[in-house]
Scaffold this motif. Sequence first.
Motif, PDB file in Angstrom:
ATOM      1  N   ILE D   6       0.850  -0.979  -0.392  1.00 40.16           N
ATOM      2  CA  ILE D   6      -0.030  -0.156  -0.233  1.00 40.16           C
ATOM      3  C   ILE D   6       0.571   1.468  -0.032  1.00 40.16           C
ATOM      4  O   ILE D   6       1.789   1.558   1.191  1.00 40.16           O
ATOM      5  CB  ILE D   6      -1.143  -0.088   1.339  1.00 40.16           C
ATOM      6  N   VAL D   7       0.764   2.090  -1.074  1.00 37.73           N
ATOM      7  CA  VAL D   7       1.756   3.909  -1.328  1.00 37.73           C
ATOM      8  C   VAL D   7       0.586   4.578  -0.254  1.00 37.73           C
ATOM      9  O   VAL D   7      -0.754   4.540  -0.944  1.00 37.73           O
ATOM     10  CB  VAL D   7       2.190   3.452  -2.514  1.00 37.73           C
ATOM     11  N   GLY D   8       1.239   5.154   0.404  1.00 38.05           N
ATOM     12  CA  GLY D   8       0.422   6.608   0.921  1.00 38.05           C
ATOM     13  C   GLY D   8      -0.269   5.890   2.701  1.00 38.05           C
ATOM     14  O   GLY D   8      -1.281   5.704   2.094  1.00 38.05           O
ATOM     15  N   ILE D  32       4.062  -1.327   3.586  1.00 37.70           N
ATOM     16  CA  ILE D  32       3.328   0.062   3.346  1.00 37.70           C
ATOM     17  C   ILE D  32       4.207   0.809   3.448  1.00 37.70           C
ATOM     18  O   ILE D  32       5.398   1.702   4.242  1.00 37.70           O
ATOM     19  CB  ILE D  32       2.679  -0.375   5.463  1.00 37.70           C
ATOM     20  N   ILE D  33       3.957   1.407   2.340  1.00 34.59           N
ATOM     21  CA  ILE D  33       5.207   2.914   2.356  1.00 34.59           C
ATOM     22  C   ILE D  33       4.451   4.115   2.509  1.00 34.59           C
ATOM     23  O   ILE D  33       3.146   4.736   2.049  1.00 34.59           O
ATOM     24  CB  ILE D  33       5.132   1.927   0.681  1.00 34.59           C
ATOM     25  N   SER D  34       5.099   5.140   3.369  1.00 32.05           N
ATOM     26  CA  SER D  34       4.653   6.121   3.248  1.00 32.05           C
ATOM     27  C   SER D  34       6.503   7.186   3.792  1.00 32.05           C
ATOM     28  O   SER D  34       7.105   6.644   4.136  1.00 32.05           O
ATOM     29  CB  SER D  34       4.235   6.342   4.825  1.00 32.05           C
ATOM     30  N   HIS D  35       6.158   8.141   2.900  1.00 31.83           N
ATOM     31  CA  HIS D  35       7.382   9.040   2.916  1.00 31.83           C
ATOM     32  C   HIS D  35       7.251   9.881   3.498  1.00 31.83           C
ATOM     33  O   HIS D  35       8.664   9.916   4.289  1.00 31.83           O
ATOM     34  CB  HIS D  35       6.955   9.454   1.678  1.00 31.83           C
ATOM     35  N   SER D  36       6.920  10.010   4.532  1.00 31.97           N
ATOM     36  CA  SER D  36       6.757  11.260   5.536  1.00 31.97           C
ATOM     37  C   SER D  36       7.213  10.208   7.187  1.00 31.97           C
ATOM     38  O   SER D  36       7.369  11.108   7.860  1.00 31.97           O
ATOM     39  CB  SER D  36       5.328  11.980   5.614  1.00 31.97           C
ATOM     40  N   GLN D  37       6.445   9.243   6.821  1.00 36.58           N
ATOM     41  CA  GLN D  37       6.627   8.643   8.133  1.00 36.58           C
ATOM     42  C   GLN D  37       7.823   7.104   8.409  1.00 36.58           C
ATOM     43  O   GLN D  37       7.039   5.780   9.068  1.00 36.58           O
ATOM     44  CB  GLN D  37       5.231   7.997   8.982  1.00 36.58           C
ATOM     45  N   PHE D  74      -2.401   1.669  -4.539  1.00 37.17           N
ATOM     46  CA  PHE D  74      -2.126   3.711  -4.587  1.00 37.17           C
ATOM     47  C   PHE D  74      -3.248   4.140  -3.851  1.00 37.17           C
ATOM     48  O   PHE D  74      -4.264   4.694  -4.179  1.00 37.17           O
ATOM     49  CB  PHE D  74      -1.906   3.852  -5.486  1.00 37.17           C
ATOM     50  N   ALA D  75      -2.878   4.903  -2.538  1.00 35.41           N
ATOM     51  CA  ALA D  75      -3.413   5.202  -1.747  1.00 35.41           C
ATOM     52  C   ALA D  75      -3.120   7.238  -1.780  1.00 35.41           C
ATOM     53  O   ALA D  75      -3.098   7.330  -0.595  1.00 35.41           O
ATOM     54  CB  ALA D  75      -4.200   4.997  -1.214  1.00 35.41           C
ATOM     55  N   THR D  76      -3.063   7.710  -2.187  1.00 40.16           N
ATOM     56  CA  THR D  76      -2.384   8.640  -2.465  1.00 40.16           C
ATOM     57  C   THR D  76      -2.967   9.967  -2.850  1.00 40.16           C
ATOM     58  O   THR D  76      -3.753  10.046  -4.162  1.00 40.16           O
ATOM     59  CB  THR D  76      -0.553   8.093  -3.702  1.00 40.16           C
ATOM     60  N   PRO D  77      -2.282  11.348  -2.501  1.00 40.50           N
ATOM     61  CA  PRO D  77      -3.121  12.640  -3.501  1.00 40.50           C
ATOM     62  C   PRO D  77      -2.812  12.737  -4.972  1.00 40.50           C
ATOM     63  O   PRO D  77      -1.884  11.604  -5.483  1.00 40.50           O
ATOM     64  CB  PRO D  77      -2.174  13.579  -2.740  1.00 40.50           C
TER      65      PRO D  77
END
Lengths: 344, 344, 344, 344
Positions: D6-8, D32-37, D74-77
């Motif tokens: 899961i991205v985002g 689980i992919i998160s750039h910010s965390q 992709f659960a991204t903006p």
Amino acid sequence: MKQVAIVGGTGYGAIELIRLLQGHSKLEITKIISHSQEGQRLEETYPHLKSFVPIPMEELNIHALDQEVDIVFFATPPGVSKQYIPHLQSVQCIDLSGDLRLDSPETYEMWYGQEGAPKSLLDEAVYGLSEIYSEKLSTARICSNPGCFPTASLLGLMPAVHHDLIDLSSIVIDGKTGVSGAGRKQSAMTHFSETNENVKPYKVGKHQHIPEIEQYLTREADQQAYINMTTHLIPMTRGLMCTIYTHLKSSVEPSYIHELYSNFYQNHPFVRVRPQDHFPATKEVTGSNFCDIGVHINERTGQLTIASAIDNLVKGAAGQAIQNANIMNGWNVEEGLQLIPMFP
Amino acid sequence: MKQVAIVGGTGYGAIELIRLLQGHSKLEITKIISHSQEGQRLEETYPHLKSFVPIPMEELNIHALDQEVDIVFFATPPGVSKQYIPHLQSVQCIDLSGDLRLDSPETYEMWYGQEGAPKSLLDEAVYGLSEIYSEKLSTARICSNPGCFPTASLLGLMPAVHHDLIDLSSIVIDGKTGVSGAGRKQSAMTHFSETNENVKPYKVGKHQHIPEIEQYLTREADQQAYINMTTHLIPMTRGLMCTIYTHLKSSVEPSYIHELYSNFYQNHPFVRVRPQDHFPATKEVTGSNFCDIGVHINERTGQLTIASAIDNLVKGAAGQAIQNANIMNGWNVEEGLQLIPMFP
Amino acid sequence: MKQVAIVGGTGYGAIELIRLLQGHSKLEITKIISHSQEGQRLEETYPHLKSFVPIPMEELNIHALDQEVDIVFFATPPGVSKQYIPHLQSVQCIDLSGDLRLDSPETYEMWYGQEGAPKSLLDEAVYGLSEIYSEKLSTARICSNPGCFPTASLLGLMPAVHHDLIDLSSIVIDGKTGVSGAGRKQSAMTHFSETNENVKPYKVGKHQHIPEIEQYLTREADQQAYINMTTHLIPMTRGLMCTIYTHLKSSVEPSYIHELYSNFYQNHPFVRVRPQDHFPATKEVTGSNFCDIGVHINERTGQLTIASAIDNLVKGAAGQAIQNANIMNGWNVEEGLQLIPMFP
Amino acid sequence: MKQVAIVGGTGYGAIELIRLLQGHSKLEITKIISHSQEGQRLEETYPHLKSFVPIPMEELNIHALDQEVDIVFFATPPGVSKQYIPHLQSVQCIDLSGDLRLDSPETYEMWYGQEGAPKSLLDEAVYGLSEIYSEKLSTARICSNPGCFPTASLLGLMPAVHHDLIDLSSIVIDGKTGVSGAGRKQSAMTHFSETNENVKPYKVGKHQHIPEIEQYLTREADQQAYINMTTHLIPMTRGLMCTIYTHLKSSVEPSYIHELYSNFYQNHPFVRVRPQDHFPATKEVTGSNFCDIGVHINERTGQLTIASAIDNLVKGAAGQAIQNANIMNGWNVEEGLQLIPMFP
């Protein structure tokens, strides 16, 4: 698959049992019993159940029930289950009402305003606070499922009482519940326009969960316990929090208390003790069988504050009832209940 | 007409002052001061004010203020008013922030995390719990308006403390507040999706209203008081309830306590003691300056429970500030505040 | 001071009249009439009224009323006022129910399911959409106060219809109302647990406000108008928004429409047309008598969308009733109604 | 078990994917992919996930992903997925953002305010309105998951458009959404104090779901369709309803339309057409993947009104994404999604 009957089919307790049993691999609902809506299908009252629960509701035939199903859940108002359970000889009974929770028929009469169940029935029923009484529950045939405030309060207090850390005369419980706890019946208390944007205390000094909490605290402490509890209605549908205030018998380190709570519940997957200095929120357990607990020591005053959060319809009613069915049948305690809370 | 300046023009405290002063016959707003939105008109931020408040917001010029208006309300975050009030020599100042509430700069620093106001300023300011300190307020020039939890808690406790009825070491306060108490700043705590259908404790053991309550209880009892208070965020916008649990020093009749409370507040129109065995609800004071109080004696445990309800933005902030302005100017205490609560 | 009687004293309409009349300098309530609670005081039902409204409720004596008061407000369910108003010869009557709103008794019977008022009474009553019919109202003795959806819809549509800008057959009205519009009676529709976190259409194709809106559009356009309206229940207590979709007869500039709306209402203080490309929110009128309007032209499709927001209990009921009393008595139309909306 | 990334990972879309995948027998989350965390565990942000999701979040390494997992959600903006999906050659991609929904990069740029995805990517992606495009989805590798308003609107309109029953130029869509649709980012729009007890239109004429709905209506009708849609923010967390107003091309019987809708969806378990003259409510689908539909013919005006209700986070996002994964892999379309709505 064991077969299940639900008595009291149109209340929120029954509806929640149906929602949760949908994911249970060893239980299937084969009977839904409702006096008032016999012959109807549940989706006429609850359109959200459309395409589930194809069976029509039936009138109760208590004598046939023993042969027809394996487990009966009573999701009935006070005064119903105590009349019918004595007629059931072989099926497992799980009573979500308060009828079998108090040891003494006299105490029941005082708080519920009607005659109590026969003493023999009270003696046979095992109190279904799953984490605390799992051993007795594992051989029980009749389970008295706890009330919502007692579930949150007792799970919050048991570690401290068990380890004799607190002054029993100091216990204050401030309860906050969502409106679904009042059931489906229409009343001033459940009217949206008057409940929304509002907080109000109710049944002050008279709530029938008070003697239930005192009874099990007394049993654990082996000494008479009294509590001072006020319950409040909060503008939300689901969720219940008890904030519990106690005096410590002697000074202890916050980390000691936190570790003691964590250890107490380490083999109990449905009680989640929060990290030190973190507190639960009711939304973080919504729709799930969790009881989340946070503890705080006020070092200025030597007091221990405990916050305990549940979904009143799950761990406070239907979820714990299924947890008890799992225990009574020797199944994995989490069967059918491995739901992540619905957030947000 | 006396002329009013509001400093901190875009917060909820200021907005509520504007709403309430609309009906005041002796005060008119002539200045709204906002550092961040200088030159703008309030209706750009708050469209509900369209056709009211024609004046644009201004930058603060503290030295001119003394000449330009008669009364200054500070509806500012912590740390602002303590800097500016020392420069005002002649105008009346009413400070809605916490800057002047604690007697000792050291205590302030401990709970607010920044340097306290000069001791001389703290000594001059009179604490604006209107019903209790009206005599001192009638000659004050600087008023420190109480916090929302202290207002509800102290009004609930004062009759019992004044008459020496309760064990001071037993006081537990369970506070429940609507989200507007957190102000307009966006935060996880104010996010609708995470606050709706949720109850959560916050600032456990750290709320800056704790020392404020203790200070005035201590003053009234003439003996050091400590409280155990936990505050909770409730899914509603306005309204605040403190449920207060105490041990009585000796056994008293419920009717005695009820009469004592009724008598204590008989000349104070904004405190309404409910009939015996009735309890307030926050919605029953919404939009008004009332503090509604109910008392209950638990005869099984000798405890006195008090429920005290206010609108946090009115009696807990802007309404009490105007009440104090009325007192400081010798006007009818109800001037501009005779509003029936908005129900439902 | 003119003396006022309120018939139907325990509903939300009456309660809101009492709240608003508290600040009216020319009207005082001297009679509150309630069949069901004769002899009681309002604060027994509505504790928020404690210390206001000292008079007990009375049984209706319609023949005495003419002598005893100057103005009668009927805040009654359908079918009541049409029976009693014919007996009143001299007092001013303002009917908040739907009994006198439709010109034809047959149409009333079709939508309300009971016999209509006498035609002579219908002919005498003036429809109290204050901004539109103020001239006729200024000489009226009997006023038929509009429904909540008609108030928002008609004020939103009138400028466009008056200037013949829209295709009358294209009007779609999507109504959204808070739960207080359903009154105090308990029903599934008003149950908190089932209304909170929920949106649902109701009375689809059957709402009795449909013929009311059509009648006054038809009158203004001088051509038969039909609307397609669906009303929705929204999880809030107060507030009503109609989003109105229409086809323009010919292409116009957005600024032209905006100016036309602004001009249409320039002398009407209670209708606030928002700046171009801004839209109202119900919370921005809560507790006040405003109707806030925003307009938008969809240049891709030639459609005009209008959003119109009111507080259903104020401009949609009690507030407009008082506005009409002001007009009928030649007073300042804003008398008693200069309230800033309660925000947040 | 197929492996899922899961991205985002910290938005509501991801959180809901995690909740739903917990009960899926063929998919397991391994990344689980998160750039910010990056490096944190999800329960630090979302305590309700405590005891689930033991893996820490990772930085995105797009080139490794092809080898490491089988499916990427992709659960991204807006603007993220269009950059990364071109680098993925073999995994299945399901994009919950709007990046791949519009056929033309120019239209995307006009409504989203940034450059569109490469045309070749847009051409390859299959629009994941599961009930309508299941055949193409069954062989797709890249799925563009629909927006929430388009899901409810298109499912509501497709039967009527498919059978050429309505005038395409007459379509009005009034959308009402809970606040979770705005995501977790804090903004004035999501502030509890200003959103509670409030209804407001937003993005009037500018909502990026407008061209998405028009594109698929145009494709189905084989003729250019324009809609007039206004979206409203409603004070609830979850739930979305589109009330759709159309003119029928010719007069038809209500029962004919109802039967036509029922038949259209008879093999699609997630669309429940309500009995004739019954309408859905958002609470009746909460937490589930259902889209409930009610239809009404206004016989006075020849208009067809359709009400379509979904949970915006389930059928409007994560649930439909999983439904599409089921279709793309040839599994039972209901796998992991057989949840009864949570009611009340």
